[in-house]
Enzyme design. Sequence first.
Site, PDB file in Angstrom:
ATOM      1  N   LEU A  68       0.867  -1.172   0.000  1.00  0.00           N
ATOM      2  CA  LEU A  68       0.000   0.000   0.000  1.00  0.00           C
ATOM      3  C   LEU A  68       0.909   1.228   0.000  1.00  0.00           C
ATOM      4  CD1 LEU A  68      -2.674  -0.865   2.753  1.00  0.00           C
ATOM      5  CD2 LEU A  68      -3.001  -0.935   0.271  1.00  0.00           C
ATOM      6  N   ASP A  69       0.451   2.313  -0.621  1.00  0.00           N
ATOM      7  CA  ASP A  69       1.208   3.561  -0.562  1.00  0.00           C
ATOM      8  C   ASP A  69       1.412   3.954   0.900  1.00  0.00           C
ATOM      9  OD1 ASP A  69       1.093   3.650  -3.301  1.00  0.00           O
ATOM     10  OD2 ASP A  69      -0.402   5.252  -3.403  1.00  0.00           O
ATOM     11  N   ARG A  70       2.469   4.705   1.161  1.00  0.00           N
ATOM     12  CA  ARG A  70       2.799   5.087   2.536  1.00  0.00           C
ATOM     13  C   ARG A  70       1.630   5.772   3.245  1.00  0.00           C
ATOM     14  NH1 ARG A  70       5.078   9.566   5.141  1.00  0.00           N
ATOM     15  NH2 ARG A  70       5.223  10.695   3.175  1.00  0.00           N
TER      16      ARG A  70
END
Length: 242
Positions: A70-72
């Site tokens: 997942l994106d940060r």
Amino acid sequence: MSDRQPVNLTEDEIAAVRSWVLLEDPHVLVLNKPSGLSSQGGRIKAHTLDDLLWAFMRSNGKRPELVHRLDRDTSGVILAAKTKPAAGFLGKALQAKRFRKTYLALLSAAPEPAAGTVETPLLRQEVGRESYMRAVTADTPGAQAALSRYRTLAKSEDGALVELDPATGRMHQLRVHMASIGRPMAGDARYGGALTFAGKAAPRLMLHAAKLVFPHPEGGYRTVEAPVPEDFEALKVAAGLG
């Protein structure tokens, strides 16, 4: 699972990652990742979720491995495999598009139409040390096919709550696709999103991986859901979106 050296974690870090567990069995580990935590290595010199998985190290020195990212700044459901056979099985299932991911996002206004599909190709670009995706035409060299489905769940004068289903898994896909139709996500400064929502601060990307349906190594499918974070819920309520 991993031949890397264990990472030294504090008691607080171990307690935190263990508190994020949504499902655990002999084969899989599913966590509710908080926003602001990188899934794997990046430029920020801090422990990533990948590092924190050492909190689940077994007596043989192996530990779970992430199946996807997942994106940060994206919160929500993320899956790890606890054994090598499970990792192989889930990796193949992911490539075969047998996963179903459902996200929630806050937008400054509802899309028009209220539900639909975005199939704009995407092109990865490097700007300095940052990676970006750009919506492009199909004949652009290096363009990658991408498909996202969206559905408006609630709307008001202050914004909209939408459900998103990425049929492909390109980097930043949902963020760029919504921005490409003039509806960037709240807090997504990288792709044109406002840092306010319903008159309140939206200092980070308001995108949450709410549900994951995936095939299980023992057969059948598992469905795991993650409650939205408090800051997401507060903005949703402030906008009158339920």
